[in-house]
Design a protein around this motif. Structure first.
Motif, short mmCIF file in Angstrom:
data_model
loop_
_atom_site.label_atom_id
_atom_site.label_comp_id
_atom_site.label_asym_id
_atom_site.label_seq_id
_atom_site.Cartn_x
_atom_site.Cartn_y
_atom_site.Cartn_z
N GLU A 246 0.19 8.18 -22.28
CA GLU A 246 0.48 9.18 -21.25
C GLU A 246 0.17 8.66 -19.85
N LEU A 247 -0.67 7.63 -19.77
CA LEU A 247 -1.10 7.11 -18.47
C LEU A 247 -0.34 5.86 -18.05
N ASP A 248 0.68 5.47 -18.83
CA ASP A 248 1.53 4.35 -18.43
C ASP A 248 2.28 4.67 -17.13
N THR A 249 2.44 3.66 -16.29
CA THR A 249 3.26 3.80 -15.09
C THR A 249 4.14 2.55 -14.95
N GLU A 250 4.86 2.47 -13.86
CA GLU A 250 5.66 1.27 -13.61
C GLU A 250 4.79 0.03 -13.46
N GLN A 251 3.52 0.22 -13.17
CA GLN A 251 2.59 -0.91 -13.08
C GLN A 251 2.13 -1.40 -14.45
N GLY A 252 2.50 -0.66 -15.51
CA GLY A 252 2.10 -1.05 -16.85
C GLY A 252 1.09 -0.08 -17.43
N PRO A 253 0.33 -0.53 -18.44
CA PRO A 253 -0.64 0.36 -19.06
C PRO A 253 -1.91 0.51 -18.22
N PHE A 254 -2.47 1.69 -18.27
CA PHE A 254 -3.79 1.96 -17.70
C PHE A 254 -4.81 1.75 -18.82
N ILE A 255 -5.81 0.92 -18.58
CA ILE A 255 -6.76 0.57 -19.64
C ILE A 255 -8.18 0.76 -19.14
N PHE A 256 -9.09 1.06 -20.07
CA PHE A 256 -10.50 1.18 -19.70
C PHE A 256 -11.35 0.86 -20.92
N ALA B 61 -5.28 6.93 -10.03
CA ALA B 61 -4.46 7.21 -8.85
C ALA B 61 -3.89 5.92 -8.27
N ALA B 62 -4.73 4.89 -8.18
CA ALA B 62 -4.27 3.59 -7.67
C ALA B 62 -3.23 2.97 -8.58
N HIS B 63 -3.29 3.31 -9.86
CA HIS B 63 -2.33 2.80 -10.84
C HIS B 63 -1.00 3.55 -10.79
N GLY B 64 -0.96 4.61 -10.03
CA GLY B 64 0.27 5.38 -9.91
C GLY B 64 0.42 6.51 -10.89
N VAL B 65 -0.67 6.89 -11.54
CA VAL B 65 -0.62 8.02 -12.47
C VAL B 65 -0.49 9.31 -11.66
N THR B 66 0.51 10.13 -11.99
CA THR B 66 0.81 11.32 -11.20
C THR B 66 0.60 12.61 -11.98
N LEU B 67 -0.21 12.56 -13.02
CA LEU B 67 -0.40 13.74 -13.86
C LEU B 67 -1.28 14.79 -13.20
N GLY B 68 -2.02 14.42 -12.19
CA GLY B 68 -2.94 15.35 -11.55
C GLY B 68 -4.34 15.20 -12.12
N SER B 69 -5.33 15.50 -11.29
CA SER B 69 -6.71 15.24 -11.68
C SER B 69 -7.14 16.07 -12.88
N THR B 70 -6.65 17.30 -13.00
CA THR B 70 -7.05 18.15 -14.13
C THR B 70 -6.57 17.57 -15.44
N LYS B 71 -5.31 17.13 -15.49
CA LYS B 71 -4.76 16.56 -16.72
C LYS B 71 -5.42 15.23 -17.04
N ILE B 72 -5.64 14.40 -16.06
CA ILE B 72 -6.31 13.12 -16.29
C ILE B 72 -7.71 13.36 -16.85
N ARG B 73 -8.41 14.32 -16.27
CA ARG B 73 -9.76 14.64 -16.75
C ARG B 73 -9.70 15.13 -18.20
N GLU B 74 -8.70 15.92 -18.53
CA GLU B 74 -8.53 16.41 -19.90
C GLU B 74 -8.30 15.26 -20.88
N LEU B 75 -7.44 14.31 -20.50
CA LEU B 75 -7.13 13.18 -21.38
C LEU B 75 -8.34 12.27 -21.59
N LEU B 76 -9.19 12.15 -20.58
CA LEU B 76 -10.30 11.21 -20.64
C LEU B 76 -11.63 11.87 -21.04
N ALA B 77 -11.64 13.18 -21.21
CA ALA B 77 -12.90 13.91 -21.37
C ALA B 77 -13.73 13.41 -22.55
N LEU B 78 -13.12 13.27 -23.72
CA LEU B 78 -13.88 12.85 -24.89
C LEU B 78 -14.44 11.44 -24.70
#
Length: 329
Positions: free
Chosen positions: A201-211, A294-311
């Protein structure tokens, strides 16, 4: 990102299957754990013989067997069930899978083998982290695997899947009982949690977002960085992550992981000694990962990003605290 389209199937017995077919006989099967595209089992097929790498939980077994049936692969044709490590989202369903696959051998790191033969301590450890009721509800009853069906895969152990060598690599950092699998045929590594987490869900034109993942209780940052560097020596074209499946551009991703491991360590040291250490770590990670997204170009919004990363943020914070406390002893 160029990912094949996921296949979604509702079987005659109302079983929902979701999987992605890649080249070289590799299929990523959604185990159904937590949410879609969160936890993958990888099925490898070579010359009519098969192996699974990671299997999800007991509640995932029906999906994995359902994909076998859909593809017309007899259960007797599965030679191996490989678990990268014994955390329950990767290996919780191993006992049930082995019960359903009469010819399979279970391949596991030597440090994790005893927990597959007798899961009592594994369940107790998970219960200490998540709570006993949560473990029962989330993972079900873990079934033991007969010792004679277990292969303890030391560093360099080679599995022969119908002439296709799969090399097991000792890769600590996330856990001391962690192995990765090098598949020269696909020029790819199956990395469990060693090469981090990357949700589609966090993929962008820059590629995958990884952590990175510092889940309790054996996070070791320097060992993790060493393991990542070792995987790069094989010059892989792709990594297959349990969370979630194939990523490419691995050298760039490795550099990002190393940078973030150091940043997590710094966050942990900054939070240490505060009366609200845990909440400081959690909020620090949300801010850090949110800024990177955000720098990676993810446009889902902070609430959705927080939801995806919460666990993962919660578990990362717990793991960093265990690491801090161990270092202070």
């Amino acid at each position: 990102m160029n990912h094949p389209t996921a296949v979604a199937i509702e079987t005659q017995d109302a079983l929902s299957l979701s999987f992605i077919d890649y080249d070289h006989g590799i299929t990523a099967i959604d185990t159904g754990f937590e949410r879609p595209l969160f936890d993958a089992s990888h099925l490898l097929v070579e010359q009519g013989r098969a192996a699974f790498i990671d299997v999800g939980t007991n509640y995932s077994v029906a999906q994995l067997l359902g994909v076998l049936d859909y593809k017309g692969i007899p259960r007797e044709a599965v030679d191996y069930v490989i678990v990268t490590h014994v955390h329950l989202d990767h290996a919780g369903g191993a006992g049930a899978m082995m019960a359903a696959l009469p010819n399979a051998r279970l391949v596991v790191h030597p440090r994790g083998a005893r927990h597959m033969v007798d899961p009592t301590a594994l369940v107790a450890g998970a219960s200490a982290v998540y709570g006993a009721d949560t473990v029962r509800r989330t993972y079900g009853e873990l079934l033991p695997v007969a010792a004679e069906r277990v292969i303890e895969a030391a560093d360099g152990h080679v599995i022969d899947l119908a002439g296709r060598p799969l090399v097991c690599l000792d890769t600590p950092g996330h856990a001391r009982h962690h192995l990765c699998v090098w598949d020269a045929r696909a020029a790819a590594c199956f990395t469990g949690d060693t090469f981090g987490i990357s949700y589609r869900e966090l993929d962008t034109e820059q590629g995958p977002f990884i952590f990175p993942t510092s889940t309790p209780v054996q996070f070791e940052p320097e060992a993790m960085k060493t393991s990542i560097a070792r995987l790069l020596t094989f010059k892989p074209k792709a990594m297959f992550l349990t969370h979630y499946s194939r990523v490419t551009g691995v050298e760039q991703l490795a550099a990002q992981l190393i940078e973030q491991i150091d940043a997590l360590v710094e966050l942990a040291h900054d939070a240490n000694g505060r009366p609200e250490r845990h909440s400081a770590l959690v909020e620090g990670m949300f801010a850090y990962f949110g800024a990177r997204a955000a720098a990676h170009g993810v446009t889902l919004g902070s609430t959705k990003i927080r939801e995806l990363l919460a666990l993962d943020v919660e578990l990362n914070a717990q793991g960093l605290e265990v690491w801090l406390d161990r270092a202070q002893r």
